[in-house]
Structure formats: structure tokens, C-alpha cells
Design an enzyme around this catalytic site. Structure first.
Site, PDB file in Angstrom:
ATOM      1  N   HIS A  51      18.518  -9.060-140.298  1.00  8.05           N
ATOM      2  CA  HIS A  51      18.599 -10.352-139.626  1.00  8.05           C
ATOM      3  C   HIS A  51      17.736 -10.355-138.363  1.00  8.05           C
ATOM      4  O   HIS A  51      17.220  -9.323-137.923  1.00  8.05           O
ATOM      5  CB  HIS A  51      20.052 -10.671-139.293  1.00  8.05           C
ATOM      6  CG  HIS A  51      20.864 -11.045-140.487  1.00  8.05           C
ATOM      7  ND1 HIS A  51      22.162 -11.491-140.414  1.00  8.05           N
ATOM      8  CD2 HIS A  51      20.559 -11.041-141.813  1.00  8.05           C
ATOM      9  CE1 HIS A  51      22.623 -11.749-141.627  1.00  8.05           C
ATOM     10  NE2 HIS A  51      21.674 -11.479-142.491  1.00  8.05           N
ATOM     11  N   GLU A  53      18.421 -10.714-135.185  1.00 10.29           N
ATOM     12  CA  GLU A  53      18.870  -9.924-134.046  1.00 10.29           C
ATOM     13  C   GLU A  53      18.490  -8.452-134.201  1.00 10.29           C
ATOM     14  O   GLU A  53      18.080  -7.795-133.237  1.00 10.29           O
ATOM     15  CB  GLU A  53      20.390 -10.047-133.884  1.00 10.29           C
ATOM     16  CG  GLU A  53      20.879 -11.465-133.617  1.00 10.29           C
ATOM     17  CD  GLU A  53      21.248 -12.223-134.875  1.00 10.29           C
ATOM     18  OE1 GLU A  53      22.154 -13.056-134.820  1.00 10.29           O
ATOM     19  OE2 GLU A  53      20.615 -11.986-135.942  1.00 10.29           O
ATOM     20  N   CYS A  89      25.854  -8.762-137.136  1.00 12.73           N
ATOM     21  CA  CYS A  89      24.976  -8.751-135.961  1.00 12.73           C
ATOM     22  C   CYS A  89      25.786  -8.781-134.667  1.00 12.73           C
ATOM     23  O   CYS A  89      25.343  -8.250-133.638  1.00 12.73           O
ATOM     24  CB  CYS A  89      24.013  -9.928-136.013  1.00 12.73           C
ATOM     25  SG  CYS A  89      22.804  -9.802-137.351  1.00 12.73           S
ATOM     26  N   ARG A 188       6.347 -26.471-151.707  1.00  6.24           N
ATOM     27  CA  ARG A 188       7.071 -25.750-152.758  1.00  6.24           C
ATOM     28  C   ARG A 188       7.684 -24.463-152.208  1.00  6.24           C
ATOM     29  O   ARG A 188       8.841 -24.135-152.491  1.00  6.24           O
ATOM     30  CB  ARG A 188       6.126 -25.408-153.910  1.00  6.24           C
ATOM     31  CG  ARG A 188       5.654 -26.593-154.719  1.00  6.24           C
ATOM     32  CD  ARG A 188       4.667 -26.158-155.791  1.00  6.24           C
ATOM     33  NE  ARG A 188       4.189 -27.279-156.600  1.00  6.24           N
ATOM     34  CZ  ARG A 188       3.299 -27.173-157.585  1.00  6.24           C
ATOM     35  NH1 ARG A 188       2.788 -25.977-157.880  1.00  6.24           N
ATOM     36  NH2 ARG A 188       2.926 -28.235-158.268  1.00  6.24           N
ATOM     37  N   LEU A 208       3.805 -24.709-161.541  1.00  6.77           N
ATOM     38  CA  LEU A 208       4.814 -24.971-160.511  1.00  6.77           C
ATOM     39  C   LEU A 208       5.032 -23.760-159.602  1.00  6.77           C
ATOM     40  O   LEU A 208       6.156 -23.455-159.211  1.00  6.77           O
ATOM     41  CB  LEU A 208       6.152 -25.412-161.140  1.00  6.77           C
ATOM     42  CG  LEU A 208       6.084 -26.645-162.056  1.00  6.77           C
ATOM     43  CD1 LEU A 208       7.467 -26.976-162.597  1.00  6.77           C
ATOM     44  CD2 LEU A 208       5.498 -27.850-161.329  1.00  6.77           C
ATOM     45  N   ARG A 211       0.532 -20.594-155.686  1.00 11.92           N
ATOM     46  CA  ARG A 211      -0.673 -19.762-155.650  1.00 11.92           C
ATOM     47  C   ARG A 211      -1.644 -20.156-154.539  1.00 11.92           C
ATOM     48  O   ARG A 211      -2.515 -19.369-154.174  1.00 11.92           O
ATOM     49  CB  ARG A 211      -1.383 -19.803-157.005  1.00 11.92           C
ATOM     50  CG  ARG A 211      -1.826 -21.172-157.465  1.00 11.92           C
ATOM     51  CD  ARG A 211      -2.193 -21.163-158.948  1.00 11.92           C
ATOM     52  NE  ARG A 211      -2.614 -22.490-159.430  1.00 11.92           N
ATOM     53  CZ  ARG A 211      -1.753 -23.439-159.786  1.00 11.92           C
ATOM     54  NH1 ARG A 211      -0.457 -23.221-159.700  1.00 11.92           N
ATOM     55  NH2 ARG A 211      -2.194 -24.607-160.232  1.00 11.92           N
ATOM     56  N   GLU A 271       8.870 -33.360-158.088  1.00 14.59           N
ATOM     57  CA  GLU A 271       7.454 -33.706-158.209  1.00 14.59           C
ATOM     58  C   GLU A 271       7.150 -34.651-159.370  1.00 14.59           C
ATOM     59  O   GLU A 271       6.001 -35.014-159.587  1.00 14.59           O
ATOM     60  CB  GLU A 271       6.609 -32.437-158.322  1.00 14.59           C
ATOM     61  CG  GLU A 271       6.498 -31.657-157.038  1.00 14.59           C
ATOM     62  CD  GLU A 271       5.276 -30.739-157.010  1.00 14.59           C
ATOM     63  OE1 GLU A 271       4.353 -30.948-157.812  1.00 14.59           O
ATOM     64  OE2 GLU A 271       5.260 -29.823-156.178  1.00 14.59           O
ATOM     65  N   GLY A 273       8.093 -36.627-163.410  1.00 11.34           N
ATOM     66  CA  GLY A 273       7.130 -37.720-163.337  1.00 11.34           C
ATOM     67  C   GLY A 273       7.661 -38.967-162.654  1.00 11.34           C
ATOM     68  O   GLY A 273       8.682 -38.955-161.963  1.00 11.34           O
ATOM     69  N   ALA A 274       6.955 -40.065-162.919  1.00 10.66           N
ATOM     70  CA  ALA A 274       7.250 -41.314-162.243  1.00 10.66           C
ATOM     71  C   ALA A 274       8.672 -41.796-162.521  1.00 10.66           C
ATOM     72  O   ALA A 274       9.368 -42.277-161.618  1.00 10.66           O
ATOM     73  CB  ALA A 274       6.233 -42.376-162.666  1.00 10.66           C
TER      74      ALA A 274
END
Length: 341
Positions: A51, A53, A89, A188, A208, A211, A271, A273-274
């Protein structure tokens, strides 16, 4: 108080370095200060790893380690007090005899939720919380949304031409330019998962992945049946894994989200489709949207104008607007989304 704000904002800067690597854990940054000089910095860099800390204290130079019990720790999120993938922590802070801790946000996760602060105070550590709390909350909006609502944070993203089209039926065309593509891949990386409909998979055969950005590729979610997708498609091969959410029973958007939440997924980038995007918009089930508008018209992109696909119609409060080469990026938030604060 202004100096405390400065150190806490440095914690926020550090915390953001973990974007794309720590989900579903929250982003956390920590700074150790002695006599107004930062002697240690750290952030949560990898899911399951040390973590903020721990990394902060480990970064203190050997010559300055004797200053730790005389220093003040700033941390963007309440230190944990339970054993998870790493030790508590709060115990480490006590062991290092740090006398004072400034915290931005109290962690409402059941296993923390004030227990870290309580443990520190019981052991003589002075604690001040609520430093730049709203900024601290916003850094982890995905985390808080899931924690409060038991549903993932929904981000919509689409690219459109200047005349308002996102593509052509059953054809693959690229609308945005390379900088916007990198921007999309970074989005992404900042989400735990990415969702598309089966028609998008069949027409585009997308990977998807991330890269063109740094970070971890999101878990892939497909609205459709596994048997509808050919075996050699990217979505069925390689990493990360893919979850198919069957559409045989005509699930509602709320049922889809519940299935996603059942997998403990705290954030989803949608993302397309429509039709998929428009369903989320129509039912007002989204938190923010990133709209990429290219300067060119669809006719400029292709001479084939058969079956053009109109871009979704969406309204919200603009929180950002900027250019990336030939693309205009607009970020909207949904004023009617369920609050996570």
C-alpha cells in the site's frame, strides 16, 4: 492550513500514478513530511502489492530514517486496519511511532470504516481527517460508486463524425485520429471492464485492449451469446478474459448491471454499438460520457453511404472540452446519476 492542502494534493498526484493498475482497489498516495520537507513518498502501484503508506516509508533515505518518529504523514485515504493481501497500514504507522496523520477521506469499506483512525488514536497518534475531502473522493469515484450503490460506475464513450455518424452498418471505418485513439485506450486502462454488444464484435472483431496506453487491459464484457462469436475472433482469444452476458432472455439494463456487479466489477466503459449506448442513455443509467467528434464528415471518410449509423443523442453537464489534433473531446457528467458521495 494551506501547507496541509499542498501536501495532500501531492498525495493525490501520487495516487493517480496507480491508474490502470490497482482496480478494484482504490487509488492512494502518501507523503511523509519533516520540518516542511518531504522525506518520503509512495502510492499504491499494483493490485495486491504494498500500500501507499508502506511504499512511502520504504522510500525514506537511510540517513533520514531517524526522522520518521518526528514526522507527519499525509495520506489520501484512511489507512487500513485489517489483514487483506497485505498487513494493516495502521499497525505500521504505530510501529514507526509517527505522531500525526492527516487524512483526506475516511474509507467506508466495511473492514475499514473508521477502524484505521480508531486504531491510530488508541495508540496515541493524532489524526486529522477531511482534508480536501471532495478532491479525494473524486479520485476514487469508481470505488465509491460501487461501495455505496453496489453497482458499477458507468462511462460511455463514442466517436462521431462532424455530421453526427458513428459508422456504417456491417462495415469497419475509423473515425477518430491517433491521439484520440490513445486517449480511448487510456480510458480503457482506467476502467476495470469494457462492454460492447455482439454486433460490434461481429462487425469489427475488436481486441478491446490497451496497446496504445499504459495500464492493464480491462476485462471484456459482451452482450450476447458465446456461440454467436467465431472461435478465431480476438474476443475469444488471449488476455484478458471475456464474460458473455447472454441476451437470450432479453435482459433489462438493470439486470445486465446486476450481473456485472455480481462479478465485483466496479467500473464499466461502454464503447458500443449505437443501440447498446442508446439503451443506457434512454434509461439514464450512466455516470459520465466521453464524446469524440472528428472534424470530418462521414462522406469525407468513405464514399459508401449505405446504412449510416447515427450517433447516440445525449445531454449532460460539460466538465471538460479540449482538442486532440483533429478531434474535439467533450466530457459530460450525468446530473441525474445516483450520487456516490
Amino acid at each position: 492550513m494551506e501547507k496541509h492542502f499542498g501536501y495532500m494534493r501531492r498525495c493525490f498526484e501520487l495516487a493517480k500514478l496507480g491508474k490502470g493498475f490497482v482496480s478494484p482497489n482504490p487509488l492512494v498516495g502518501a507523503v511523509l513530511v519533516h520540518d516542511d520537507v518531504i522525506i518520503g513518498e509512495g502510492y499504491h502501484a499494483q493490485y495486491g502489492a504494498a500500500h501507499a503508506e508502506v511504499n512511502c516509508l520504504n522510500s525514506v533515505a537511510e540517513k533520514n530514517k531517524h526522522l520518521i518518529p518526528k514526522s507527519t504523514l499525509y495520506v489520501s485515504l484512511e489507512p487500513c486496519a485489517h489483514y487483506g493481501k497485505t498487513p494493516p497500514c495502521a499497525d505500521l504507522i504505530v510501529q514507526q511511532k509517527i505522531p500525526k496523520v492527516y487524512i483526506s477521506v475516511v474509507d467506508n469499506f466495511d473492514l475499514v470504516n473508521g477502524k484505521g483512525i480508531e486504531h491510530l488514536q488508541k495508540n496515541g497518534v493524532q489524526v486529522v481527517s477531511g482534508i480536501l475531502e471532495n478532491e479525494g473522493m473524486n479520485i476514487n469515484k469508481h470505488y465509491w460508486c460501487f461501495l455505496k450503490n453496489k453497482m458499477p460506475y458507468i462511462t460511455l464513450k463514442f466517436a462521431q463524425t462532424k455530421d453526427g455518424y458513428i459508422g456504417i452498418q456491417n462495415k469497419t471505418i475509423r473515425i477518430s485520429d491517433s491521439l484520440a485513439q490513445r486517449y480511448t485506450h487510456q480510458l480503457r486502462a482506467e476502467h476495470q471492464s469494457i462492454l460492447v454488444g455482439k454486433n460490434t464484435v461481429l462487425s469489427d472483431n475488436p481486441k478491446l485492449d490497451v496497446r496504445f496506453a499504459t495500464g492493464k487491459s480491462p476485462l471484456r464484457l459482451v452482450l450476447g451469446n458465446k456461440t454467436d462469436i467465431p472461435k478465431d475472433f480476438h474476443i475469444k482469444n488471449g488476455e484478458p478474459s471475456t464474460i458473455f452476458i447472454s441476451d437470450k432472455s432479453k435482459l433489462s439494463i438493470q439486470e445486465v448491471l446486476q450481473k456485472i456487479a455480481d462479478h465485483k466489477i466496479i467500473s464499466v466503459l461502454i464503447e458500443g454499438g449505437a443501440d447498446v449506448l442508446q439503451q443506457f442513455i434512454a434509461q439514464n443509467v450512466w455516470n459520465e460520457a466521453h464524446i469524440i467528434t472528428n472534424k470530418n464528415t462521414l462522406l469525407h471518410r468513405t464514399q459508401d453511404m449505405d446504412n449510416p449509423i447515427k450517433a447516440p443523442c445525449i445531454k449532460g453537464i460539460e466538465t471538460a472540452s479540449f482538442m486532440l489534433d483533429t478531434d474535439h473531446i467533450q466530457v459530460l457528467k450525468n446530473p441525474h446519476a445516483i450520487s456516490f458521495t
